[in-house]
Design a protein around this motif. Structure first.
Motif, short mmCIF file in Angstrom:
data_model
loop_
_atom_site.label_atom_id
_atom_site.label_comp_id
_atom_site.label_asym_id
_atom_site.label_seq_id
_atom_site.Cartn_x
_atom_site.Cartn_y
_atom_site.Cartn_z
N GLY A 106 36.68 13.82 65.89
CA GLY A 106 36.98 12.85 64.86
C GLY A 106 38.40 12.33 64.98
O GLY A 106 39.01 12.39 66.06
N PRO A 107 38.99 11.84 63.88
CA PRO A 107 40.35 11.28 63.89
C PRO A 107 41.39 12.38 64.06
O PRO A 107 41.07 13.58 64.05
CB PRO A 107 40.45 10.62 62.51
CG PRO A 107 39.52 11.41 61.65
CD PRO A 107 38.37 11.77 62.54
N PRO A 108 42.66 12.00 64.22
CA PRO A 108 43.71 13.01 64.43
C PRO A 108 43.75 14.10 63.37
O PRO A 108 44.16 15.24 63.66
CB PRO A 108 45.00 12.17 64.42
CG PRO A 108 44.57 10.84 64.92
CD PRO A 108 43.20 10.62 64.35
N GLU A 109 43.30 13.80 62.18
CA GLU A 109 43.38 14.77 61.09
C GLU A 109 42.46 15.97 61.28
O GLU A 109 42.56 16.96 60.53
CB GLU A 109 43.07 14.07 59.76
CG GLU A 109 44.21 13.18 59.26
CD GLU A 109 44.46 11.97 60.15
OE1 GLU A 109 45.63 11.53 60.24
OE2 GLU A 109 43.49 11.45 60.77
N VAL A 110 41.57 15.95 62.29
CA VAL A 110 40.75 17.14 62.57
C VAL A 110 41.57 18.22 63.27
O VAL A 110 41.11 19.37 63.41
CB VAL A 110 39.50 16.80 63.41
CG1 VAL A 110 38.64 15.77 62.71
CG2 VAL A 110 39.87 16.34 64.82
N LEU A 111 42.78 17.89 63.71
CA LEU A 111 43.66 18.87 64.36
C LEU A 111 44.26 19.77 63.29
O LEU A 111 45.02 19.31 62.43
CB LEU A 111 44.77 18.16 65.13
CG LEU A 111 44.33 17.23 66.27
CD1 LEU A 111 45.49 16.35 66.71
CD2 LEU A 111 43.81 18.05 67.45
N ALA A 112 43.94 21.06 63.34
CA ALA A 112 44.39 21.99 62.29
C ALA A 112 45.00 23.23 62.92
O ALA A 112 44.50 23.75 63.93
CB ALA A 112 43.22 22.39 61.39
N LEU A 113 46.09 23.71 62.32
CA LEU A 113 46.77 24.91 62.81
C LEU A 113 46.10 26.15 62.24
O LEU A 113 45.90 26.27 61.03
CB LEU A 113 48.24 24.86 62.40
CG LEU A 113 49.16 25.91 63.01
CD1 LEU A 113 49.27 25.73 64.52
CD2 LEU A 113 50.56 25.82 62.38
#
Length: 320
Positions: free
Chosen positions: A10-17
């Motif tokens: 999906g969009p960049p916001e699917v990147l999670a720490l």
């Protein structure tokens, strides 16, 4: 350790720490403590789910990185704990505090090259080298046009081509970008926002045309590229964001070639050859990776937005 994880495309916001288990090396593998992770446009294509070589979910993004070897597995012969290395490809992904690699996915990082610079080598210089030498077979004395020369791949191409004895013409869209390209070794720099800028190439090459073009945005430029090539000229297509209509006669009269470029097709021998050249260039000073921005690892989403902006100068890296 902490690492960026992608649970769905999906969009960049699917990147999670997230916190994940520390890595352990198997036979022929090493674990590297990541000091910097490179951010590439291809990372965004993979994350979006639109890339041909999509990984299984969930996954940790990142192809490029640099750091210090923290552990080595059995059968590792050429890397030791404490070695400074840059990473090009990995087993686990570089957007984390550690990365698991096979031994020869790591390469010596010479003294004087920062970890952030080390994280700017793999994909940008790899794409530039493959386009110039493994696909277009560029030779000393030829003229190369590097479109979008102020980006990571473009700057790598300028440095590699200049060191190999080519005449280098770059393009960039801002005064700052053109100054940077010139400072990195281009003989001439054109403004690609200026109408008819490619028409200047005839005069700049005494009517011959350019021998090699490195094309970062083929859907915009390819049709015109074919009209400014020398006889036997080659266009190496590194990037495209859509379709374009061309006139084949522009290629026929010049016996020109359009060459696709992707690092995913590089053989182990191809990769060994290019990284030997990179280490030598870093050691002798002809290669100088340019880092434009450093962001914390937790801001991976912001980095993915930024890397797709047209005014990016050099490389964006994440710092764990």
């Amino acid at each position: 350790m902490k690492a960026i994880r992608v649970a769905q495309f999906g969009p960049p916001e699917v990147l999670a720490l997230h916190k994940v288990a520390d890595l352990e090396p198997g036979p022929g593998q090493v674990v590297v403590t990541v000091k910097a992770a490179g951010v590439n446009p291809v990372d965004t294509y993979i994350r979006s789910g639109q890339y041909k070589h999509a990984p299984e979910l969930p996954y940790t993004p990142g192809i490029d990185g640099a750091g210090v070897i923290a552990a080595v597995g059995p059968e590792v012969k050429h890397r030791r704990v404490g070695d400074r290395v840059y990473v090009a490809w990995s087993v686990s992904g570089t957007y984390g505090e550690q990365v698991l690699c096979t031994e020869f996915q790591t390469h010596p990082l010479p003294d004087g090259i920062t970890f952030s610079q080390g994280a700017a080598i793999g994909v940008p210089y790899g794409a530039a080298y493959r386009a110039l030498f493994q696909r277009a077979h560029a030779c000393a004395g030829e003229t190369v046009l590097v479109h979008g020369a102020s980006g990571g791949v473009g700057l790598g191409a300028v440095q590699l081509a200049r060191a190999a004895g080519l005449r280098v013409i770059g393009t960039a869209g801002t005064d700052q970008g053109r100054a940077l390209v010139q400072a990195q070794g281009a003989h001439l720099v054109l403004n690609h926002h200026e109408p008819g800028y490619l028409d200047k190439l005839a005069g700049l090459t005494c009517g011959k045309g350019v021998d090699v073009i490195l094309e970062m945005l083929a859907n915009v430029n390819l049709a015109k590229d074919l009209t400014v090539l020398a006889t036997g000229g080659r266009v190496a297509v590194i990037g495209s964001r859509g379709r374009i209509e061309i006139d084949p006669r522009d290629a026929m009269g010049r016996e020109a070639s359009i060459l696709g470029v992707t690092l995913f097709n590089a053989t182990p021998q191809d990769l060994a050859s290019m990284h030997a050249a990179f280490v030598a260039g870093l050691e002798n000073g002809t290669l100088r990776p340019v880092v434009s921005r450093e962001l914390p690892l937790a801001e991976a989403a912001a980095a993915h937005h930024a890397v797709m902006e047209a005014n990016t100068l050099g490389k964006i890296v994440l710092i764990p």
